[in-house]
Design a protein around this motif. Structure first.
Motif, PDB file in Angstrom:
ATOM      1  N   TYR A   1       0.917  -1.144  -0.004  1.00  0.00           N
ATOM      2  CA  TYR A   1      -0.033   0.055   0.043  1.00  0.00           C
ATOM      3  C   TYR A   1       0.846   1.464   0.078  1.00  0.00           C
ATOM      4  O   TYR A   1       0.556   2.211   0.590  1.00  0.00           O
ATOM      5  CB  TYR A   1      -0.932   0.135   1.229  1.00  0.00           C
TER       6      TYR A   1
ATOM      7  N   ARG B   1      -7.151  -5.345   2.843  1.00  0.00           N
ATOM      8  CA  ARG B   1      -7.909  -4.056   3.365  1.00  0.00           C
ATOM      9  C   ARG B   1      -9.337  -4.061   3.060  1.00  0.00           C
ATOM     10  O   ARG B   1      -9.984  -4.674   2.033  1.00  0.00           O
ATOM     11  CB  ARG B   1      -7.282  -2.753   2.728  1.00  0.00           C
TER      12      ARG B   1
ATOM     13  N   LEU C   1      -5.753  -6.730   8.303  1.00  0.00           N
ATOM     14  CA  LEU C   1      -6.526  -5.746   7.552  1.00  0.00           C
ATOM     15  C   LEU C   1      -6.069  -4.334   7.945  1.00  0.00           C
ATOM     16  O   LEU C   1      -5.989  -3.817   8.976  1.00  0.00           O
ATOM     17  CB  LEU C   1      -7.906  -5.726   8.064  1.00  0.00           C
ATOM     18  N   TYR C   2      -5.296  -3.692   6.835  1.00  0.00           N
ATOM     19  CA  TYR C   2      -4.865  -2.324   6.929  1.00  0.00           C
ATOM     20  C   TYR C   2      -6.133  -1.427   6.399  1.00  0.00           C
ATOM     21  O   TYR C   2      -6.926  -1.751   5.833  1.00  0.00           O
ATOM     22  CB  TYR C   2      -3.745  -2.180   6.014  1.00  0.00           C
TER      23      TYR C   2
ATOM     24  N   SER D   1      -8.540   0.101   7.077  1.00  0.00           N
ATOM     25  CA  SER D   1      -9.864  -0.372   7.467  1.00  0.00           C
ATOM     26  C   SER D   1     -10.830   0.238   8.638  1.00  0.00           C
ATOM     27  O   SER D   1     -11.948  -0.105   8.561  1.00  0.00           O
ATOM     28  CB  SER D   1     -10.206  -1.831   7.387  1.00  0.00           C
TER      29      SER D   1
END
Length: 254
Positions: free
Chosen positions: A89, A139, A164-165, A167
């Motif tokens: 990301y 994500r 999970l990024y 989020s």
């Protein structure tokens, strides 16, 4: 010929969690282009006196790359400093393509990611034999979306260790989808600015994920790790270290 532009992962936040290569790159920088909204200022402070420091929180990616290209063409050692690992990301592909179009070489230095720092801070393994052997990094869809084949519904169906990024803004929808696949008491690690001085890290049941996030007013720099491994009692043992497991360096039991 200009020196390669260094795209460097700063790691999760703590300066001593940088790689040696990353730290040395920053210490030798003549121009530091850094994500000041996400990278600790103590890391930027590793750059030498006289280094030009350019903050990017108010710049578009195009403006950032214009600065990087200009300084690199002037023959200066440019370090583009990202939080975490630039391969996750980090708009890495766009930057490499733009720099290649400008005739500039690039060297990428990886960094420890927040999911690794979170697991380490908890002292937990995310791949427990007989419990879970897969880690998924993803994500929530949000404004930019994700490919349909990578929808949260499909990923959650694996019931793997799901990290999970980006989020936290969508935590209610995320929790609702996860509850369709994971038991409600599945542990969820919620990490805010892990390894920073103001780190906040807790483990809650999945059913409480959204409520706790909203209570703490978490919006950004937050990671969720959803994993049955976080509840493992610890009795599972890796076959790699079993006495009857043969491999190149150790014979098995007779």
């Amino acid at each position: 010929m200009p020196s390669p532009v260094m795209i460097v992962g700063a790691g999760p936040g703590a300066p001593d969690l940088m790689t040696l290569r990353a730290a040395r790159a920053v210490e030798a920088a003549e121009v530091l282009v850094w994500t000041d909204s996400l990278v600790s200022p103590t890391i930027a402070a590793l750059a030498p006196e006289g280094c030009e420091r350019i903050r990017t929180s108010t710049l578009t990616l195009e403006e950032v790359l214009e600065v990087v290209v200009q300084r690199a063409r002037d023959g200066r050692r440019v370090v583009r400093l990202h939080d975490g690992d630039p391969c996750l990301y980090g708009a890495l592909q766009e930057q490499i393509c733009r720099l290649a179009d400008a005739g500039l070489a690039v060297e990428v230095v990886p960094g420890i990611s927040a999911y690794q720092a979170t697991a380490a801070a908890l002292g937990r393994e995310l791949t427990i034999p007989g419990v879970v052997q897969t880690i998924v990094l993803s994500r929530a869809g949000g404004r930019t979306g994700v490919p349909e084949r990578e929808s949260l519904e499909r990923l959650a169906a694996l019931r793997a260790s799901l990290c999970l990024y980006l989020s936290a803004r969508h935590v209610e929808e995320v929790q609702a989808e996860l509850l369709r696949h994971y038991p409600a008491d599945t542990p969820v690690a919620i990490g805010y600015r892990v390894s920073w001085p103001d780190q906040w890290l807790t483990v809650v049941p999945l059913r409480e994920m959204a409520a706790v996030s909203r209570e703490r007013q978490l919006i950004r720099t937050t990671l969720y790790v959803v994993s049955p491994a976080l509840a493992s009692a610890g009795e599972a043992r890796s076959r790699l270290y079993s006495a009857d497991h043969h491999h190149l360096f150790r014979g098995g039991a007779d």
